[in-house]
Structures are given as structure tokens and as C-alpha cells.
Design a protein around this motif. Structure first.
Motif, short mmCIF file in Angstrom:
data_model
loop_
_atom_site.label_atom_id
_atom_site.label_comp_id
_atom_site.label_asym_id
_atom_site.label_seq_id
_atom_site.Cartn_x
_atom_site.Cartn_y
_atom_site.Cartn_z
N TYR A 1 0.81 -1.22 0.00
CA TYR A 1 0.00 0.00 0.00
C TYR A 1 0.85 1.28 0.00
O TYR A 1 0.38 2.34 0.35
N ARG A 2 2.12 1.15 -0.39
CA ARG A 2 3.01 2.31 -0.47
C ARG A 2 3.10 3.06 0.86
O ARG A 2 3.14 4.29 0.90
N ILE A 3 3.09 2.31 1.92
CA ILE A 3 3.22 2.84 3.29
C ILE A 3 2.22 3.97 3.51
O ILE A 3 2.56 5.08 3.92
N LYS A 4 0.96 3.69 3.24
CA LYS A 4 -0.07 4.72 3.37
C LYS A 4 -0.25 5.17 4.82
O LYS A 4 -0.81 6.25 5.07
N CYS A 5 0.24 4.38 5.79
CA CYS A 5 0.13 4.80 7.19
C CYS A 5 0.98 6.03 7.48
O CYS A 5 0.77 6.71 8.49
N LEU A 6 1.93 6.34 6.59
CA LEU A 6 2.75 7.54 6.77
C LEU A 6 2.02 8.80 6.33
O LEU A 6 2.35 9.91 6.78
N THR A 7 1.01 8.65 5.48
CA THR A 7 0.35 9.81 4.87
C THR A 7 -0.15 10.83 5.89
O THR A 7 0.07 12.05 5.71
N PRO A 8 -0.84 10.43 6.99
CA PRO A 8 -1.32 11.46 7.93
C PRO A 8 -0.19 12.27 8.57
O PRO A 8 -0.36 13.45 8.85
N PHE A 9 0.97 11.62 8.77
CA PHE A 9 2.09 12.33 9.39
C PHE A 9 2.77 13.29 8.42
O PHE A 9 3.47 14.21 8.83
N SER A 10 2.56 13.05 7.12
CA SER A 10 3.11 13.94 6.10
C SER A 10 2.19 15.12 5.79
O SER A 10 2.59 16.05 5.09
N ASP A 11 0.97 15.07 6.30
CA ASP A 11 0.01 16.14 6.10
C ASP A 11 0.46 17.37 6.90
O ASP A 11 0.82 17.27 8.08
N SER A 12 0.43 18.54 6.28
CA SER A 12 0.86 19.76 6.98
C SER A 12 0.00 20.07 8.18
O SER A 12 0.40 20.83 9.07
N ALA A 13 -1.19 19.45 8.24
CA ALA A 13 -2.07 19.68 9.39
C ALA A 13 -1.58 18.96 10.63
O ALA A 13 -1.96 19.33 11.75
N PHE A 14 -0.73 17.93 10.47
CA PHE A 14 -0.30 17.15 11.64
C PHE A 14 0.52 17.99 12.62
O PHE A 14 0.19 18.05 13.81
N PRO A 15 1.58 18.68 12.19
CA PRO A 15 2.28 19.52 13.15
C PRO A 15 1.41 20.67 13.68
O PRO A 15 1.57 21.10 14.83
N ARG A 16 0.45 21.15 12.87
CA ARG A 16 -0.44 22.20 13.36
C ARG A 16 -1.36 21.65 14.45
O ARG A 16 -1.69 22.35 15.41
N PHE A 17 -1.76 20.39 14.31
CA PHE A 17 -2.56 19.79 15.38
C PHE A 17 -1.74 19.68 16.66
O PHE A 17 -2.24 19.98 17.76
N ILE A 18 -0.48 19.26 16.56
CA ILE A 18 0.36 19.16 17.75
C ILE A 18 0.49 20.53 18.41
O ILE A 18 0.50 20.65 19.64
N THR A 24 -1.71 23.09 18.24
CA THR A 24 -2.95 23.70 18.71
C THR A 24 -3.86 22.75 19.48
O THR A 24 -4.67 23.19 20.30
N GLY A 25 -3.76 21.46 19.20
CA GLY A 25 -4.66 20.50 19.83
C GLY A 25 -6.08 20.56 19.32
O GLY A 25 -6.98 19.95 19.91
N LYS A 26 -6.32 21.27 18.22
CA LYS A 26 -7.68 21.38 17.68
C LYS A 26 -8.09 20.09 16.99
O LYS A 26 -7.46 19.70 16.00
N PRO A 27 -9.10 19.41 17.47
CA PRO A 27 -9.45 18.10 16.90
C PRO A 27 -9.87 18.16 15.44
O PRO A 27 -9.68 17.19 14.71
N GLU A 28 -10.42 19.30 15.02
CA GLU A 28 -10.93 19.36 13.64
C GLU A 28 -9.80 19.36 12.60
O GLU A 28 -10.06 19.13 11.41
N ILE A 29 -8.56 19.60 13.02
CA ILE A 29 -7.47 19.59 12.03
C ILE A 29 -6.61 18.34 12.11
O ILE A 29 -5.64 18.22 11.37
N LEU A 30 -6.96 17.41 13.00
CA LEU A 30 -6.21 16.15 13.07
C LEU A 30 -6.45 15.36 11.78
O LEU A 30 -7.58 15.07 11.43
N PRO A 31 -5.39 15.01 11.04
CA PRO A 31 -5.58 14.25 9.79
C PRO A 31 -6.25 12.90 10.05
O PRO A 31 -6.03 12.27 11.09
N GLN A 32 -7.07 12.48 9.12
CA GLN A 32 -7.67 11.15 9.21
C GLN A 32 -6.57 10.09 9.15
O GLN A 32 -5.57 10.26 8.46
N GLY A 33 -6.80 9.00 9.87
CA GLY A 33 -5.81 7.93 9.88
C GLY A 33 -4.89 7.97 11.07
O GLY A 33 -3.94 7.18 11.16
N VAL A 34 -5.13 8.88 12.03
CA VAL A 34 -4.34 8.96 13.26
C VAL A 34 -5.31 9.06 14.43
O VAL A 34 -6.29 9.80 14.39
N THR A 35 -5.03 8.30 15.48
CA THR A 35 -5.73 8.45 16.75
C THR A 35 -4.70 8.82 17.81
O THR A 35 -3.61 8.24 17.86
#
Length: 413
Positions: free
Chosen positions: A313-330, A332-343
Motif C-alpha cells: 500500500y506504499r506505506i499509506k500509514c505515513l500519509t497522515p504524518f506527512s500532512d501539513s495539518a499534523f504539526p499544526r494539530f500538535i 494547537t490540539g484542535k481536533p478538527e485539524i487532526l488528519p484522518q488515519g491517526v488516533t
């Protein structure tokens, strides 16, 4: 006085994760606890377990050619084996399902060995381990390996007593550059983005940690940083021995890491962990042990996987961490910007041991995992089945008929 031996000749992380078992044996207060490790980890083991007697053997010999490795393992270890056999251990705990582990277990009366035994020329797999092999068909319901190993003895020390609650130490953030399995690690650009967020929150130097082989990765991470952050950053990959690594990790405000031995060392020391788990890493199996840690867990349907097999699957589990929203979530902690595929999970405890509670995102197995943990806790005698009944279908799936003859262990919480 009694003599107890724990055989843990696996690697860095496994050594630290043996702590609940070793602490439980030490808490008996009626004898000496010995720990057998690969000699490359002996000084680290002495730091992590100052109350124990540490023995070292050549278990891996990774720096040697095949002929020299065979000599070291089969011949040079002979004196160490003779010394161990002469001690007269009352109880031996062999945690390693490996040819070497079974051969070491053969040094001792099989009736004294808990875990994997060698008896009459045969490898004996204990019922507890056999049950685990059955439940690994659904690894999302697994338990932490520290609790699994501790369950070989009774009573087990309560999980919250094993490691200190985590708190910032004032030394700034530490960044572990890579895990032993490459697919578990964030690429340099993504790691630099996460580092920038945490560095803004924690003043002081930013310390990049890893082996000498990861020094070039450290340079790549620094090249992805803005100038001001780069000037605060020190690339220590390959520049620390065990003593220095312990001192550094014990000084940090936070450790950013994949699933690594250094992560477990941080939990042992009470340093807060911010971990990202993807690919074969699953926090319910090997997450940081203790209160006050956070795991960003990839939750694709194909996870956790086996890294020995290629990813289709071309390491699709990495995709949420590569989303620019991931560091922004860290940041701000805003749940609405947490990329899908991460809990996002926070560490917690129940009567069985370490678990995790979701704070952001979805944990689809939460209910099933709770039922599974109640079943195992009842099997071990640490969870009152009368108050918290378990699903009997789990017993049908995980027990073999002879398992029912095994008396449950009793642990006081």
C-alpha cells in the motif's frame, strides 16, 4: 536467600520493558535477582536495574563475521554458562523464544523455569505464551509486552508503581532520529516540522539522538529546519555511550520518538514521551510504560503489519504524518485539524496493566479490547470476574482444554 534469574538476551527496548517482572521479583524481598543480557547492554542494564546482579554473554555478535560469531556464542560463553549453572537458582524466567534462549534454559532444572523451557531434549512452550500466539491473530487486542512478561510471576507489582509519572526536566526536547525498523520512522522533513513545534514550546537545546548510522539522517533533519532552530540543534547521533544517553534522556522536557529503546528508557526515567507509531508499531503492545505519555497511532485497516513483508500500500500509514495539518494539530490540539488515519492516545492503567485512552480520533476496537483485557485479567486473577464478567467466547477461542487446569495467578491491587 533465594536466587532468581531473568533471561533477557534480546535488544535494548526488550531489556527496559522487562522492568515490571524484575521489579516484582525484587519486591518479594527474599533473595537476589539476577539478569542475563547481551554483554553490549550490560552497562545499560546496570544503570536501569541497580538492585539486580547483571550477567553478560555474547548473544548477538552482530559486529563479527559468521565464524567468529559462532565461536563467541558457543565457546566463549561457556564460562558464563558454567558460572550461572553453579548458582543454584530457585526460579528462572526465560523470556526469549529463540534457539539461544532455549539452550540457556537447558542449563537449569526445567521445573524451576518459567517461560520457555527445555526438557528431555524438547522445546516446551508455556501455556501463557501459547495463548498469546493464539491472540496475535488480532494484534489490535494485544497487551503490553511488559505486562505479558510480568505475568509469568505472582504477585505482579501494580502497573502504576513501575515507572515514575512523567514530567518535564528542563533540558529541552530530544528527538530520536529513527527506529530499528525503517518503516516506523518519520522522514527528515516531517520530523523537522514536528521538532519545530515542540522546540517553540520548550526552550533550550534541541538534541538529536541515534546511532552513528543515523548521523546523516540528523544532518538531513537539520537541513529542513529554519535557521534559528538549526542553531539551537545538536546532532548527537553516534556520540553518546549508554551512560551519556541515560543522563541526556533524564534531563529532557520531552522525547519525540518512534517505537524505540530510547522511548522505553525515557518512560523508565519519567521523561514525557511524544511518540508516533505506524507500520508494525502498535501502542497497545509496545507503547511507553507509565503515566503522562502520548502516542500518535496510525490506524489504517492493514495495521499493525509485519515489516518482514513488503508493503503493498506504499506505506499509506505515513500519509497522515506527512500532512501539513499534523504539526499544526500538535501545536494547537484542535481536533478538527487532526488528519484522518491517526488516533491520539494517552497512557492509562487498569488492573491488568498499561493501556491507552483515546483523546482525539477514533478507537474502533475500544469495546472489544476492554472485553479482551477483562478476560485476561480474570485468567490471571487480577480482575474480579464476578464484578466484571468477560465474554465466554474469548475463553473458547484462546484456551485449549489443558489450559483450564492452570491455576490463575493472584495479584493484589
Amino acid at each position: 536467600m533465594k536466587q532468581y534469574l531473568v533471561i533477557q538476551v534480546a535488544r535494548f527496548g526488550d531489556l527496559v520493558q522487562t522492568k515490571r517482572l524484575i521489579a516484582s521479583l525484587t519486591a518479594r524481598g527474599d533473595g537476589d535477582v539476577h539478569v542475563l543480557v547481551d554483554k553490549s547492554l550490560k552497562s545499560l542494564a546496570e544503570s536501569v536495574y541497580p538492585q539486580a546482579i547483571i550477567h553478560g554473554i555474547t548473544a548477538h555478535a552482530t559486529a563479527l563475521d559468521a565464524k567468529s560469531a559462532m565461536r563467541a556464542i558457543l565457546i566463549d560463553n561457556r564460562k558464563a554458562f558454567d558460572d550461572l549453572a553453579s548458582i543454584g537458582f530457585d526460579e528462572v524466567y526465560n523470556l526469549n523464544f529463540s534457539p539461544l534462549g532455549f539452550r540457556i534454559a537447558a542449563l537449569f532444572d526445567p521445573e524451576t523455569v518459567h517461560g520457555h523451557r527445555w526438557k528431555n531434549g524438547q522445546e516446551i512452550i508455556p501455556e501463557w505464551a501459547a495463548m498469546a500466539m493464539r491472540w496475535t491473530g488480532n494484534r489490535r487486542l494485544g497487551i503490553n509486552i511488559a505486562d505479558f512478561w510480568a505475568a509469568y510471576t505472582s504477585p505482579m507489582l501494580p502497573g502504576p508503581q513501575i515507572n515514575p509519572p512523567a514530567h518535564p526536566k528542563g533540558g529541552g526536547p530530544g528527538i530520536v532520529l529513527a527506529g530499528r525498523e525503517s518503516r516506523r520512522s518519520l522522514p527528515p522533513q516531517e520530523l523537522a516540522a514536528v521538532t519545530a513545534v515542540l522546540a517553540a514550546r520548550h526552550p533550550g537545546p534541541v538534541l538529536l539522538l541515534g546511532s552513528a548510522s543515523e548521523a546523516s539522517t540528523g544532518r538531513e533533519v537539520m537541513n529542513c529546519m529554519p535557521t534559528a532552530l538549526r542553531e539551537r540543534t545538536r546532532n548527537l547521533a553516534g556520540k553518546t555511550d549508554w551512560k551519556e544517553l541515560v543522563e541526556i534522556v533524564d534531563s529532557l522536557d520531552v522525547l519525540v520518538t518512534p517505537d524505540t529503546g530510547t522511548m522505553h528508557l525515557a518512560a523508565h526515567l519519567g521523561t514525557p514521551v511524544q511518540a508516533f507509531f505506524l507500520s508494525s508499531a502498535w501502542c497497545f503492545e509496545t507503547g511507553p510504560y507509565g503515566e503522562g505519555h502520548t502516542v500518535y497511532q496510525a490506524v489504517q485497516d492493514c495495521l499493525p503489519c509485519l515489516e518482514t513483508a513488503p508493503c503493498p500500500y506504499r506505506i499509506k500509514c505515513l500519509t497522515p504524518f506527512s500532512d501539513s495539518a499534523f504539526p499544526r494539530f500538535i501545536a494547537t490540539g484542535k481536533p478538527e485539524i487532526l488528519p484522518q488515519g491517526v488516533t491520539v492516545f494517552e497512557t492509562a492503567f487498569d488492573p491488568l496493566g498499561l493501556t491507552f485512552r483515546p483523546t482525539h480520533g477514533i478507537d474502533m476496537e475500544q469495546e472489544a479490547r476492554g472485553a479482551f483485557r477483562r478476560f485476561l485479567g480474570s485468567h490471571l486473577g487480577v480482575w474480579d470476574a464476578a464484578i466484571h464478567p468477560f465474554d465466554t467466547t474469548l475463553a473458547e477461542q484462546l484456551h485449549q482444554p489443558k489450559d483450564w487446569t492452570t491455576k490463575p495467578k493472584k495479584t493484589v491491587y
